[in-house]
Design a protein around this motif. Structure first.
Motif, PDB file in Angstrom:
ATOM      1  N   GLU A  80     -19.268 113.013 -32.513  1.00  0.00           N
ATOM      2  CA  GLU A  80     -19.450 111.636 -32.938  1.00  0.00           C
ATOM      3  C   GLU A  80     -20.423 111.178 -33.875  1.00  0.00           C
ATOM      4  OE1 GLU A  80     -20.523 107.553 -29.910  1.00  0.00           O
ATOM      5  OE2 GLU A  80     -21.029 109.519 -29.478  1.00  0.00           O
ATOM      6  N   SER A  81     -21.700 111.793 -33.836  1.00  0.00           N
ATOM      7  CA  SER A  81     -22.587 111.744 -35.029  1.00  0.00           C
ATOM      8  C   SER A  81     -22.024 111.919 -36.338  1.00  0.00           C
ATOM      9  CB  SER A  81     -23.670 112.591 -34.743  1.00  0.00           C
ATOM     10  OG  SER A  81     -24.667 112.163 -35.836  1.00  0.00           O
ATOM     11  N   ASP A  82     -21.104 112.949 -36.425  1.00  0.00           N
ATOM     12  CA  ASP A  82     -20.690 113.252 -37.952  1.00  0.00           C
ATOM     13  C   ASP A  82     -19.778 112.028 -38.390  1.00  0.00           C
ATOM     14  OD1 ASP A  82     -21.894 115.718 -37.662  1.00  0.00           O
ATOM     15  OD2 ASP A  82     -20.240 116.778 -37.161  1.00  0.00           O
ATOM     16  N   TRP A  83     -18.827 111.468 -37.480  1.00  0.00           N
ATOM     17  CA  TRP A  83     -17.996 110.380 -37.812  1.00  0.00           C
ATOM     18  C   TRP A  83     -18.960 109.281 -37.979  1.00  0.00           C
ATOM     19  CZ3 TRP A  83     -13.904 111.907 -39.376  1.00  0.00           C
ATOM     20  CH2 TRP A  83     -12.813 112.753 -39.016  1.00  0.00           C
ATOM     21  N   LEU A  84     -19.923 109.049 -37.330  1.00  0.00           N
ATOM     22  CA  LEU A  84     -20.909 107.932 -37.755  1.00  0.00           C
ATOM     23  C   LEU A  84     -21.581 107.995 -38.934  1.00  0.00           C
ATOM     24  CD1 LEU A  84     -22.732 107.500 -33.900  1.00  0.00           C
ATOM     25  CD2 LEU A  84     -21.415 105.795 -35.101  1.00  0.00           C
ATOM     26  N   TRP A  85     -21.944 109.124 -39.448  1.00  0.00           N
ATOM     27  CA  TRP A  85     -22.448 109.386 -40.594  1.00  0.00           C
ATOM     28  C   TRP A  85     -21.575 109.201 -41.919  1.00  0.00           C
ATOM     29  CZ3 TRP A  85     -25.931 109.142 -43.976  1.00  0.00           C
ATOM     30  CH2 TRP A  85     -25.986 109.779 -45.126  1.00  0.00           C
ATOM     31  N   ARG A 117     -30.601 109.275 -37.954  1.00  0.00           N
ATOM     32  CA  ARG A 117     -31.328 110.104 -37.259  1.00  0.00           C
ATOM     33  C   ARG A 117     -32.396 109.539 -36.083  1.00  0.00           C
ATOM     34  NH1 ARG A 117     -33.940 113.413 -42.830  1.00  0.00           N
ATOM     35  NH2 ARG A 117     -31.683 114.400 -43.316  1.00  0.00           N
ATOM     36  N   THR A 118     -32.667 108.353 -36.264  1.00  0.00           N
ATOM     37  CA  THR A 118     -33.449 107.818 -35.357  1.00  0.00           C
ATOM     38  C   THR A 118     -32.526 107.581 -33.881  1.00  0.00           C
ATOM     39  OG1 THR A 118     -34.756 106.610 -36.963  1.00  0.00           O
ATOM     40  CG2 THR A 118     -35.030 105.727 -34.361  1.00  0.00           C
ATOM     41  N   VAL A 154     -25.500 100.109 -30.214  1.00  0.00           N
ATOM     42  CA  VAL A 154     -26.605  99.097 -30.906  1.00  0.00           C
ATOM     43  C   VAL A 154     -27.766  99.996 -31.756  1.00  0.00           C
ATOM     44  CG1 VAL A 154     -28.734  97.649 -30.702  1.00  0.00           C
ATOM     45  CG2 VAL A 154     -26.596  97.440 -29.228  1.00  0.00           C
ATOM     46  N   LEU A 155     -28.034 101.296 -31.402  1.00  0.00           N
ATOM     47  CA  LEU A 155     -28.856 102.077 -31.974  1.00  0.00           C
ATOM     48  C   LEU A 155     -28.411 102.612 -33.000  1.00  0.00           C
ATOM     49  CD1 LEU A 155     -31.041 101.534 -29.674  1.00  0.00           C
ATOM     50  CD2 LEU A 155     -31.896 103.921 -30.193  1.00  0.00           C
ATOM     51  N   ASP A 156     -27.072 102.884 -32.859  1.00  0.00           N
ATOM     52  CA  ASP A 156     -26.173 103.925 -33.858  1.00  0.00           C
ATOM     53  C   ASP A 156     -25.743 102.979 -35.156  1.00  0.00           C
ATOM     54  OD1 ASP A 156     -26.091 105.977 -32.462  1.00  0.00           O
ATOM     55  OD2 ASP A 156     -24.206 105.851 -31.524  1.00  0.00           O
TER      56      ASP A 156
END
Length: 1524
Positions: free
Chosen positions: A529-534, A1017-1018, A1056-1058
């Motif tokens: 998920e993080s990779d797609w978010l980036w 990252r946060t 919200v954080l993402d």
């Protein structure tokens, strides 16, 4: 008096040229007479219709337009409330009447006077007709009170709007004539002006559509028909919005009472006013239903368009919002249009009068005021429409979940459906916000090109081309963003699905030491998920670069084209163009944003639509027959059913069954033979392929896996029915719950935790049996009701409940206990989905074709007990003594063993933490007061100690400085007029401008990229910390915390954080920098503006501080109230079959609507509060801007440079936006920071003991012997509570079999939990092979022990993944384990073998099969110590015998600790431990315990041995019914 120059300044008002035509003689009098006669004629026709069709009106009184009026007319129970708006409408209707009567009087006294129209008769007629019209209007308005009308008639609404426009145009013509002829207004003009003001108010009332009359109930007995519409829960504050006047709606002052409360103390949920009736979930759900039905009628019932339904649902409100949005867009371009005129005025101030400048200032201010009001209304309207759509969609998703078919349910996990409710619905409602941009975009771009064309001529085409190019660049970015959004949602679905499953089965993960494995699994899903978010955020950074760089790029292209074409550039033209380019920034940025949100919304709507179109339970699967038409209560003819309709092999086939009224029908058979499916087919749960199922009477259902709702015990038993004390007491007595209630802290008002977590398996089973009994149904369907209770309780339930209180009812019960079969009127033996045998107990035994196998296994088990007894004394003597004491000693034994543990010791589960009110589930933790500085600091310093934050601020500051410098350069270097020579050559001007512009754009790129990196990252760090904290939390945390709360943080707050938090905080800094830049520019030309700027800023800060306490608590409450919706939905999904069986779908749907309203209340008032603040800040900013304009106009000529003054105005145009945005962004960031605060709460959960303690690691082969030594063990679930286990001291020798028995609540399961350190010892120790388990790591301990739990758990995945989730064993070893646990044949039949699917909760496998899988895990692990916690409760006696034999063979050299209700499973143990009230009652070899006649173990054995005989005699005594 205004001079002619003033009028010429308004070049946009070309209407001046047609004034003479409009003011030609008598045209207005003729037009007025026509309008009045049209109104009077329409009114007369409607009056006649009312008189002629009175009966029709009464019959149709409940239609949409007249329902509320009819309520008021017919019900004296409602008292009349008259609002200010109604009184004001009477006054405003009287004013025009008085004005026209006055004018009529003057005409009669003075004649025609100075009128344009020469016809006195026509003028007099016009005034008479107008007076009559307003007299009729006043009579109608006064009559509203008499007729109790709530809604305005359409004729009055149209008439008021037309009157306003007529008077507005008439007044404008009059004043234009006065200005032209330098005259003075007379009495007629003043009268018309006052009438126009009155009509302005009336037209506003007409848009709202209500009279201002409302009704409140004056009786506690409101009719049910209207109670559903006018629902108001007790204790709720009535809706302030619904009763607001027009002025209050415009200014949002209807919120003032809420702010008064919020500034004094933190607001509580019950202090928030209710939502308006039109915003209530019930009203919206019905409205959406109506629109869906309309769509189905047009499109067909199979595939109704969800898009069309949404369109029908939102169209009226969306149209009003669109009108406000268009007005806002139009008004926002008045400023850029007038800048060139303003610079010219300042340049030629000597030739112009100050009045012209003041008129320009007034025009600027008027446009800003209109812009402010329109913007606030469309933004608020969009939010309100989003709330309505969200409520309607959530209610329909819930309804669908209640009616989903089994196959559809398996294709949508709980995690996915929760995502539909939280994320997808949010994205759809976000689109409603952007919907208005569709109407605004063409207007904004058209106006921008028009203004550019006015100033730059053909050069504007270059600007248009550059704008189109920039927008075109955004198209591929949007397409990529859409694809990325789909990928993000897919990844999020997978993560949420896995998270939901992990939280639901956390106890299993801890017991099996799989928590680290599943932690890494969730981590890897988050990584995807993080990779797609980036990738998405990186693309968003490029979009931000285009957004901030686009005005610069367009201005460079436009000015360059003008220079090439020789179009002269003056300061006024350049500044007007720059202001226009800045205005173009919004549509340019909004287009890709719109397309992106549109893409997200389409993906989400398609997902929701696909879900809403899933198959539902067959409505015609079961036919209901009136009881007086048949003697059979259940009848199945040629029934064929299959859980998978596409499968070639049906689950059930060839079913022929007839059950007469009052029959007791038992269903038995081996694991997977179709027993539960038979119950399901009668309930209509399993898809019917052929045949008929007929039911006569109401149903009650007890599922195999207990389904308990969060709430108190009484609510679970009454289940929505009225409380009847006598009936209730009789029910709990029959279900053996009386003693449990006596020992609960709050009796039957003790609160049950999520999924009944604080109740033992037996207590949960008895509570749901009591629920069924209390329903007083005709037919009872009980799926293995005795598996979770001990022998004595099972006997009591059968005698007092099935054969007692339900003796006259029709009962169909599934059971594995053969001792309950003889009393049945009919026994059905299931085999491979067919009824293999049917008959009475003796008949089936005589048939000798399979039934005797089940009975034989039971007989062998009974024989083992008899043999054990005979080893100490003869059975006959035992029987004699038992018979003699059947009324005495047996009851004494029961009294001894029935003594339950006190207070906390009553429950066997993890959580015993109940407060005095009997509550288990604690209210969600809610911070109060302002967000702590430590929360901000924790967020800002999460990545590299916050080192990137200063770089981001420096980059933004450089951007602002370079941008101001470039604009300042253009304003200074270009000549103020075409006749003035430029200071610097235009080529140098242009080159410097390009360099500054490129530099500022690069700063934006750096800033946007750094924010994306830092934000993600946060977010990742916070997620990781929260995940680790949750996984390391003790089980008591999960028992007292509904999974909805945790999922809310992992889903909504994490989003919200993402995606939002970094930008929100960034914008706080950026808006302050922008504001400082604007103030710096304005102070260059008029430093006096500081005299008002600082006080206004102080007022803004005061408003912000006044607003924040209320808004913060509203945002917190909104977040808290979101979790109950998800939690209730998850509970309803898991118990959907039970809800349907009891026919309580409507009750649960209504409960869901109540939870939606509870969330809507704080959410609606929170967004309204934002508009309240924004409106006031905008007004203050407009005041500062107006002051600066007046100052610039008033300053003597030559003091200021007109070009720089124009630049100040250019920046000042955005002052209101910027000043408001500073406060807005700070407030918004604080509201969003609540998500950070909530996640931080879950990063600080008290942790369990360490997983590994390096200095105290046991040997690799530990435990070798498997001896377990308890030394003075005491267990408490909380320091303030009494001990659950008291001074337990004993030793389980290594490689021996130890049985642990005792009544419900004796502490058996607590002992096992202590062994795994699920609960930590308060005193004493537990030694395994001389190693103190409290001194080693939890992972070292739990990984070396094996357990087969009472509640079998399976995870979504494959058969292999469920047996060996850590991947430690080969396929051969897995197949070997499957062979031993009797599942290999079943798995081999599957197409994918070991890769066969297991759905969420293992719902595509029977409970017995799931229990066998748990045995397979233990066989693979082969630990030195095996714990069996009621491991065979869900399997038949024959399978139980096989399992016991496997355990004896496979674990013969292992330590086996068995907790069991089936006595024969512990009779051959080496040692037996009897517990009571948390103490050791007896501990010895079974033979020695049986030698003592008064031992508790002996009494248990006798009770079990006699039970079959008791039931045989019971069967003989029953009045049986012959088999049909």
């Amino acid at each position: 008096m205004f001079d002619f120059y003033t009028v010429s300044k308004f070049q946009s008002l070309r209407l001046w040229q047609i004034w003479p035509l409009l003011s030609s003689p008598c045209i207005w009098e003729e037009l007025v007479i026509f309008l009045q006669l049209a109104f009077l004629g329409s009114s007369f026709i409607q009056f006649l219709q009312k008189r002629i069709h009175v009966p029709c009106k009464q019959r149709s009184a409940f239609k949409e337009n007249g329902a509320q009026n009819h309520v008021a007319e017919k019900l004296p129970l409602f008292s009349l409330n008259v609002s200010f708006s109604y009184r004001a409408s009477i006054v405003c209707s009287s004013l025009p009447l008085a004005a026209h009567l006055l004018i009529l009087l003057l005409l009669l006294l003075e004649g025609n006077g100075q009128r344009h129209c020469g016809s006195s008769r026509l003028v007099l007629s016009a005034e008479i007709v107008q007076a009559v019209s307003w007299l009729v209007t006043l009579v109608v308005v006064l009559n509203f009170w008499k007729t109790r009308s709530v809604k305005l008639p359409w004729i009055i609404r149209v008439w008021w709007v037309c009157s306003f426009f007529q008077l507005a145009i008439h007044t404008a013509i009059d004043f234009h004539a006065i200005l032209t002829h330098h005259g003075f207004p007379g009495i007629t003009e003043y009268a018309n002006f006052l009438s126009m003001l009155a009509c302005a108010y009336l037209s506003g009332i007409s848009i709202r559509g209500t009279t201002g009359i409302s009704f409140s109930s004056s009786s506690i007995t409101d009719p049910l028909l209207y109670a559903s519409v006018e629902k108001r829960a007790e204790g709720k504050v009535p809706s302030a919005y619904g009763r607001a006047t027009l002025l209050q709606l415009v200014t949002f002052s209807w919120l003032n009472p809420l702010f008064v409360v919020g500034i004094k103390k933190p607001i509580e949920q019950n202090e928030i006013p209710d939502v308006d009736i039109k915003d209530s979930a019930e009203f919206l759900s019905h409205a959406f239903d109506d629109d869906l039905k309309r769509t189905k009628e047009g499109d067909g019932p199979q595939t109704p368009s969800i898009y069309k339904t949404i369109y029908l649902f939102i169209r009226r409100k969306a149209a009003i919002n669109a009108a406000f949005a268009v007005v806002h867009a139009s008004a926002s371009y008045v400023g850029p249009y007038l800048i060139d005129d303003f610079v010219k005025f300042l340049s030629e101030k000597k030739q112009n009068s100050l009045q012209g400048g003041y008129v320009l200032a007034l025009a600027f201010l008027s446009a800003k005021m209109v812009e402010t009001v329109a913007q606030r209304q469309w933004v608020f309207g969009a939010r309100q429409l989003g709330l309505r759509l969200r409520a309607a969609l959530i209610s329909h998703i819930y309804k669908k979940g209640i009616h989903l078919s089994s196959q559809s349910r398996q294709s949508h996990t709980s995690g996915e459906i929760i995502n539909y409710m939280s994320v997808d619905i949010q994205r759809v409602t976000d689109f409603i916000w952007y919907l208005n941009i569709i109407w605004m975009l063409p207007i904004q771009i058209s106006l921008a090109i028009y203004i550019l064309n006015m100033n730059l001529g053909i050069g504007s085409l270059a600007g248009l081309a550059a704008t189109v190019l920039v927008m075109t660049c955004n198209v591929p970015i949007t397409k990529i963003q859409r694809r990325l959004q789909s990928k993000i949602m897919e990844a999020k679905d997978e993560r949420m699905k896995a998270t939901s499953e992990v939280l639901r089965n956390m106890k299993t993960l801890k017991l099996q030491a799989w928590d680290t494995r599943y932690l890494s699994k969730l981590g890897s899903l988050r990584k995807i998920e993080s990779d797609w978010l980036w990738k998405s955020l990186r693309l968003s950074a490029i979009s931000a670069f285009i957004f901030w760089g686009s005005p610069t790029f367009i201005s460079v292209v436009t000015f360059g084209a003008c220079m090439l074409m020789g179009i002269p550039l003056t300061a006024g033209r350049v500044l007007s163009a720059l202001a226009t380019f800045r205005m173009l920034q919004d549509p340019i940025f909004n287009l890709p944003d719109l397309l992106s949100v549109l893409a997200q919304a389409k993906v989400s709507v398609d997902r929701v639509a696909a879900y809403l179109q899933e198959d539902e339970i067959q409505s015609d699967a079961v036919e209901f027959v009136p009881r007086n038409e048949t003697e059979f209560e259940v009848e199945i003819n040629s029934g064929e059913f299959s859980w998978d309709p596409d499968s070639r092999n049906p689950t059930l086939s060839g079913l022929q069954l007839k059950i007469r009224r009052g029959m007791k029908v038992a269903v038995c058979g081996t694991v997977g033979s179709g027993k539960s499916s038979l119950i399901a087919c009668i309930l209509g749960e399993i898809p019917k392929l052929s045949g008929t199922v007929k039911i006569s009477g109401t149903k009650a259902y007890v599922p195999q896996s207990p389904w308990i709702l969060t709430g108190n015990v009484r609510e679970n038993i009454t289940f929505g029915n009225l409380f009847d004390r006598d009936k209730y007491n009789e029910t709990i007595q029959a279900c053996a719950l009386t003693k449990d209630f006596e020992l609960f802290s709050s009796g039957d008002l003790t609160e049950i935790g999520e999924r009944g977590i604080n109740m033992s398996g037996g207590q949960k089973q008895r509570i749901q049996i009591a629920r069924a009994v209390y329903q007083d149904a005709d037919i009872y369907l009980l799926d293995d009701p005795f598996s979770a209770v001990d022998a004595h309780t099972g006997r009591q339930l059968f005698e007092d409940c099935l054969m007692g209180i339900l003796k006259d009812k029709t009962i169909l019960y599934v059971t594995h206990q053969v001792e309950f079969l003889p009393a049945a009127d009919l026994i059905l033996v299931m085999e491979n989905g067919r009824i293999a045998q049917a008959g009475k107990f003796e008949e089936l035994l005589r048939q000798n074709i399979g039934f005797e196998v089940l009975v034989g296994a039971h007989s062998q088990a009974l024989e083992s007990i008899v043999t054990a007894e005979n080893s100490s004394r003869t059975f006959d003597e035992s029987k004699r003594k038992t018979t003699e004491s059947s009324n005495g000693n047996e009851s004494d034994a029961e009294a001894t063993l029935e003594t339950e543990v006190e207070n906390c010791t009553r429950h066997e589960s993890d959580l015993e933490i109940t407060d005095k009110s009997g509550r288990i589930m604690q209210d969600e933790e809610r911070e109060k007061g302002s967000i702590g500085k430590d929360v901000y600091w924790a967020y800002l310093t999460a990545v590299r100690g916050g080192a990137l934050a200063p770089i981001i601020i420096i980059a933004q500051s450089l951007f602002q400085i370079l941008q101001i410098a470039s604009n300042y350069w253009m304003a200074w270097a270009t000549p103020p007029t075409t006749g003035t020579a430029p200071t610097v050559s235009m080529s140098i001007v242009f080159l410097v401008y390009i360099l500054l512009a490129v530099g500022s754009s690069l700063c934006v790129l750096v800033r946007a990229t750094l924010i994306a990196i830092t934000g993600l990252r946060t977010s990742q760090k916070f997620f990781t910390n929260m995940l680790h904290s949750i996984f390391r939390a003790p089980m008591s945390f999960f028992d007292s915390t509904p999974t909805g709360r945790i999922l809310n943080r992992a889903s909504t707050d994490q989003s919200v954080l993402d995606l939002e938090m970094a930008n929100k905080l960034g914008w706080c800094a950026f808006s302050i920098i922008q504001l400082l830049g604007t103030v710096a520019v304005m102070s260059q030309v008029a430093w006096q503006v500081f005299a008002i700027f600082f006080p206004v800023t102080a007022i803004c800060i005061w408003y912000q501080r006044y607003y924040i306490p209320t808004a913060r608590e509203l945002a917190r409450l909104s977040g808290i109230q979101r979790a109950p919706i998800l939690h209730h939905f998850a509970e309803s999904l898991s118990g959907a079959a039970t809800i349907r069986a009891f026919g309580h779908e409507e009750r649960f749907i209504y409960a869901n609507l109540g939870r939606i309203d509870n969330h809507s209340r704080p959410w609606f008032h929170n967004v309204s509060a934002m508009e309240w603040l924004s409106f006031r800040l905008n007004l203050l900013s407009n005041f500062v801007f107006a002051f600066s304009l007046v100052l610039l106009v008033s300053l003597p000529d030559g003091i200021i440079n007109p070009s720089i003054a124009g630049l100040a105005v250019t920046y000042g145009l955005n002052l209101n936006v910027q000043q408001a945005s500073v406060i807005w962004n700070i407030c918004n960031a604080e509201n969003k920071m609540i998500s950070v605060e909530r996640i931080l709460q879950y990063t600080r959960i008290k942790s369990e003991a360490p997983l590994v303690i390096d200095e105290c690691r046991p040997p690799n082969n530990w435990p070798t012997i498997g001896s377990i030594c308890f030394r003075n063990l005491q267990i408490k679930y909380a320091k303030q509570l009494p001990s659950v286990l008291k001074n337990i001291t004993c030793t389980f020798p290594g490689k021996k079999k130890v049985g642990v028995v005792g009544r419900t609540g004796s502490g058996k399961s607590t002992l096992i939990q202590a062994l795994f350190r699920i609960v930590e010892p308060t005193e004493g120790s537990i030694m395994i092979d001389d190693v103190d388990i409290c001194k080693i790591g939890l992972h070292d301990l739990r990984s070396r022990l094996s357990i087969i739990p009472q509640d079998p758990t399976m995870f979504d995945g494959t058969v292999r993944g469920n047996l060996d989730p850590l991947g430690e064993y080969s396929d051969i070893e897995v197949w070997e384990a499957l062979d031993k646990c009797q599942l290999s044949d079943l798995v081999r039949e599957k197409e994918k073998k070991l890769d066969s699917s297991v759905v969420e909760n293992g719902e595509n496998w029977s409970v017995g099969q799931r229990q066998l899988f748990c045995l397979g895990r233990a066989l693979l692990k082969r630990s030195s110590i095996l714990i069996l916690d009621e491991a065979t409760a869900s399997v038949d006696t024959a399978t139980d015998g096989v399992i016991q034999q496997i355990i004896r063979q496979e674990f013969k050299d292992r330590t086996v600790v068995t907790i069991a209700h089936r006595i024969h499973t512990v009779i051959d143990s080496d040692l037996v431990l009897v517990l009571s009230e948390g103490r050791i009652l007896e501990y010895d070899m079974p033979v020695k315990l049986l030698e003592q006649e008064d031992s508790s173990f002996s009494k248990l054995i006798r009770e079990y041995a006699l039970r079959s005989q008791n039931f045989n005699s019971l069967a003989t005594s029953q009045n049986t019914t012959s088999i049909p």
